[in-house]
Write a protein that holds these residues in place. Sequence first.
Motif, PDB file in Angstrom:
ATOM      1  N   ARG A  32       0.816  -1.191   0.000  1.00 24.40           N
ATOM      2  CA  ARG A  32       0.000   0.000   0.000  1.00 24.40           C
ATOM      3  C   ARG A  32       0.861   1.257   0.000  1.00 24.40           C
ATOM      4  O   ARG A  32       1.976   1.264   0.491  1.00 24.40           O
ATOM      5  N   ALA A  33       0.292   2.290  -0.548  1.00 24.21           N
ATOM      6  CA  ALA A  33       0.961   3.582  -0.512  1.00 24.21           C
ATOM      7  C   ALA A  33       0.333   4.381   0.618  1.00 24.21           C
ATOM      8  O   ALA A  33      -0.881   4.498   0.704  1.00 24.21           O
ATOM      9  N   SER A  34       1.159   4.897   1.497  1.00 21.17           N
ATOM     10  CA  SER A  34       0.619   5.670   2.606  1.00 21.17           C
ATOM     11  C   SER A  34       0.221   7.052   2.104  1.00 21.17           C
ATOM     12  O   SER A  34       0.806   7.572   1.181  1.00 21.17           O
ATOM     13  N   TRP A  89      11.081 -12.986   4.254  1.00 18.80           N
ATOM     14  CA  TRP A  89      11.757 -13.318   2.998  1.00 18.80           C
ATOM     15  C   TRP A  89      10.775 -13.553   1.872  1.00 18.80           C
ATOM     16  O   TRP A  89      10.973 -13.075   0.765  1.00 18.80           O
ATOM     17  N   LEU A 114       8.708  -8.689  -5.959  1.00 18.84           N
ATOM     18  CA  LEU A 114       9.343  -8.718  -7.272  1.00 18.84           C
ATOM     19  C   LEU A 114       8.359  -8.814  -8.435  1.00 18.84           C
ATOM     20  O   LEU A 114       8.543  -8.117  -9.433  1.00 18.84           O
ATOM     21  N   VAL A 126       8.593   7.614  -5.197  1.00 17.65           N
ATOM     22  CA  VAL A 126       7.492   6.679  -4.971  1.00 17.65           C
ATOM     23  C   VAL A 126       7.872   5.702  -3.863  1.00 17.65           C
ATOM     24  O   VAL A 126       7.071   5.381  -2.983  1.00 17.65           O
ATOM     25  N   PHE A 186       7.139   6.819  -0.510  1.00 16.38           N
ATOM     26  CA  PHE A 186       5.724   6.834  -0.113  1.00 16.38           C
ATOM     27  C   PHE A 186       5.205   5.442   0.201  1.00 16.38           C
ATOM     28  O   PHE A 186       4.187   5.287   0.860  1.00 16.38           O
ATOM     29  N   VAL A 187       5.861   4.427  -0.357  1.00 13.08           N
ATOM     30  CA  VAL A 187       5.330   3.080  -0.260  1.00 13.08           C
ATOM     31  C   VAL A 187       5.970   2.362   0.914  1.00 13.08           C
ATOM     32  O   VAL A 187       7.178   2.333   1.039  1.00 13.08           O
ATOM     33  N   ALA A 188       5.152   1.815   1.765  1.00 11.52           N
ATOM     34  CA  ALA A 188       5.691   1.101   2.912  1.00 11.52           C
ATOM     35  C   ALA A 188       5.278  -0.354   2.827  1.00 11.52           C
ATOM     36  O   ALA A 188       4.106  -0.666   2.636  1.00 11.52           O
ATOM     37  N   VAL A 189       6.241  -1.248   2.930  1.00  9.61           N
ATOM     38  CA  VAL A 189       5.924  -2.666   3.012  1.00  9.61           C
ATOM     39  C   VAL A 189       5.866  -3.022   4.487  1.00  9.61           C
ATOM     40  O   VAL A 189       6.860  -2.929   5.185  1.00  9.61           O
ATOM     41  N   PRO A 190       4.691  -3.412   5.002  1.00 12.05           N
ATOM     42  CA  PRO A 190       4.603  -3.715   6.430  1.00 12.05           C
ATOM     43  C   PRO A 190       5.424  -4.951   6.769  1.00 12.05           C
ATOM     44  O   PRO A 190       5.466  -5.911   6.015  1.00 12.05           O
ATOM     45  N   PRO A 201       6.367  -8.050   9.628  1.00  6.08           N
ATOM     46  CA  PRO A 201       5.719  -8.752  10.736  1.00  6.08           C
ATOM     47  C   PRO A 201       6.340  -8.392  12.088  1.00  6.08           C
ATOM     48  O   PRO A 201       5.730  -8.564  13.124  1.00  6.08           O
ATOM     49  N   PHE A 202       7.574  -7.892  12.091  1.00  2.85           N
ATOM     50  CA  PHE A 202       8.206  -7.572  13.366  1.00  2.85           C
ATOM     51  C   PHE A 202       8.503  -6.078  13.426  1.00  2.85           C
ATOM     52  O   PHE A 202       8.868  -5.455  12.439  1.00  2.85           O
ATOM     53  N   LEU A 230      10.919   1.870   0.547  1.00  2.00           N
ATOM     54  CA  LEU A 230      11.661   1.329  -0.584  1.00  2.00           C
ATOM     55  C   LEU A 230      12.609   2.344  -1.213  1.00  2.00           C
ATOM     56  O   LEU A 230      13.311   2.027  -2.159  1.00  2.00           O
ATOM     57  N   PHE A 242      15.544   1.740  -4.243  1.00  2.00           N
ATOM     58  CA  PHE A 242      15.581   2.285  -5.592  1.00  2.00           C
ATOM     59  C   PHE A 242      16.817   3.147  -5.798  1.00  2.00           C
ATOM     60  O   PHE A 242      17.366   3.200  -6.895  1.00  2.00           O
ATOM     61  N   GLU A 288       7.330  10.243   4.460  1.00  2.00           N
ATOM     62  CA  GLU A 288       6.224  10.928   5.144  1.00  2.00           C
ATOM     63  C   GLU A 288       5.836  12.213   4.434  1.00  2.00           C
ATOM     64  O   GLU A 288       5.334  13.143   5.057  1.00  2.00           O
ATOM     65  N   ALA A 292      18.532  -6.122   4.864  1.00  2.00           N
ATOM     66  CA  ALA A 292      18.900  -7.430   4.319  1.00  2.00           C
ATOM     67  C   ALA A 292      17.932  -7.788   3.193  1.00  2.00           C
ATOM     68  O   ALA A 292      18.341  -8.241   2.112  1.00  2.00           O
ATOM     69  N   ILE A 293      16.644  -7.536   3.438  1.00  2.00           N
ATOM     70  CA  ILE A 293      15.641  -7.856   2.428  1.00  2.00           C
ATOM     71  C   ILE A 293      15.827  -6.981   1.189  1.00  2.00           C
ATOM     72  O   ILE A 293      15.747  -7.444   0.056  1.00  2.00           O
ATOM     73  N   MET A 305      18.523  -8.094  -0.992  1.00  2.00           N
ATOM     74  CA  MET A 305      18.108  -9.231  -1.802  1.00  2.00           C
ATOM     75  C   MET A 305      17.210  -8.788  -2.966  1.00  2.00           C
ATOM     76  O   MET A 305      17.442  -9.172  -4.111  1.00  2.00           O
ATOM     77  N   ILE A 306      16.201  -7.947  -2.652  1.00  2.00           N
ATOM     78  CA  ILE A 306      15.305  -7.486  -3.725  1.00  2.00           C
ATOM     79  C   ILE A 306      16.104  -6.746  -4.779  1.00  2.00           C
ATOM     80  O   ILE A 306      15.920  -6.942  -5.983  1.00  2.00           O
TER      81      ILE A 306
END
Lengths: 270, 196
Positions: A5-7, A198, A205, B21, B24-28, B30-31, B38, B42, B75, B160-161, B164-165
């Motif tokens: 999602r884009a915030s 991971w 991708l 971009v 603005f984009v956040a990948v949630p 789990p921890f 991102l 980029f 933000e 780390a992620i 990899m990406i």
Amino acid sequence: MSRLRASATPIGRYHPGDSLLHRADPRSKLVASVLYVAVLFLVRGYPPLLLMAGLLGAGFLVARVPPAWLYRGMRPVLLLAAVTFVFQLFFYGEGATAHLGPLTVYQEGIREGGFLAARLVLLVLSGTLLVLTTQPLSLTDGLARLLSPLARLRFPVYELALMMTIALRFIPTLLDEFERISLAQAARGADLGRGGPWSRARNTLPVLVPLFVLSFRRADDLALAMEARCWRGGRGRTSRRVLAFGWRDAVLAVAVAAVLAAALWIGRFR
Amino acid sequence: MGRSTLQDMIAVSLFAAMTAVGAFVAVPLPFGPVPIALASLFALTSGAILGKWLGALSQVVYVTMGLAGIPVFAEFTSGVGVIAGPTGGYLVGYIAGAFLVGLLVEYLPFASATARAVPAFVAGTLLIYLLGVPWLMLETGMNLPAALVTGVLPFLPGDAIKIMIGTVLYLSLRRQLPRLVRSEGRALVQRQAEGK
């Protein structure tokens, strides 16, 4: 199922309006905000800071920015300011005033922490005011014109301005494309928000690769279109909108210069 | 087919926009409360794909946009205040990081593109911190441990992620857009040309 999602925080986006600040020349606003930040780093102590906060407050009043809206966008900054303050509280200076369990609060720390936190908030707010009252394209236009003397030194000012303008135009397109591709991949069964870190990373991708491939194709189309129209660089190009220094800029310049000079003057005696 | 200056300029703009971009984009995750932004991904990828100079240029364009007051930083902030503020070092780090990644992807003497990309992205990430952390300490008066806890530790898993990406992104774009990717292993090409 969750998607990427884009915030969407409202802060830092143009807030349409018709105030004195909205209609002032972007160049004078840019210069004013740069000077403001410079002075902010030069002064020490609370009195000059208070004066400068007053100037900024007046600016927000003139621009008629709804305070609640402003607060919502400022929350992350306020959090950082709070962290700064608390940190200084415990690890700075002499003159212990209070004890919280094993930690000692220093008087000096309260003063220094408050100063750093307030400066941080003013720093961000000053930039915010500029953006709230100026359209993005006017900003790139204004910056290019401010930097244009550098073109004599063969610094590629016009090219930089063009790249900024194109990048600006790409941003909404990319956001839309991003949304569309992640929906499309979700429709094909990609679950972008599940699994450990991971697998989540791997799941971005299928969105990122098509996004890049599509965008570069579009970028090359744009280059071709511009070349077909005989684009030949910025030098000697004229602009439809001509910026002019008007009475609003004079008011702004006088107000900012007076307050900043006063702040420097007061800060001098500390 | 060669690429024109205009094509290069537009590709540079595209990466500047992509970095915005990314902010603005956040990948949630789990921890932890900190999502992965991102933008730095980029920024580093731009160096790998466009090469050191154009990659760094794309980040100069990005930072200049923010400097001009366009809300392209995380933000939706912008302006001199952010560059001069506590996180300004990270943004300057994007420029340096893009350059370093481009440089390493080009010159590291390994035959496989993966073996060149991974260390390049790691080094780029480290360089961003190398510029970001002292800046953070200077602005907020934190000492080194505090700056590491607020400015580095929460982001390490994300980094780390992102490494990899970034690597996989570079590898697949390299396959799909060979015309664009200009930072091929120079040392390798030379060695092949010498017939070794």
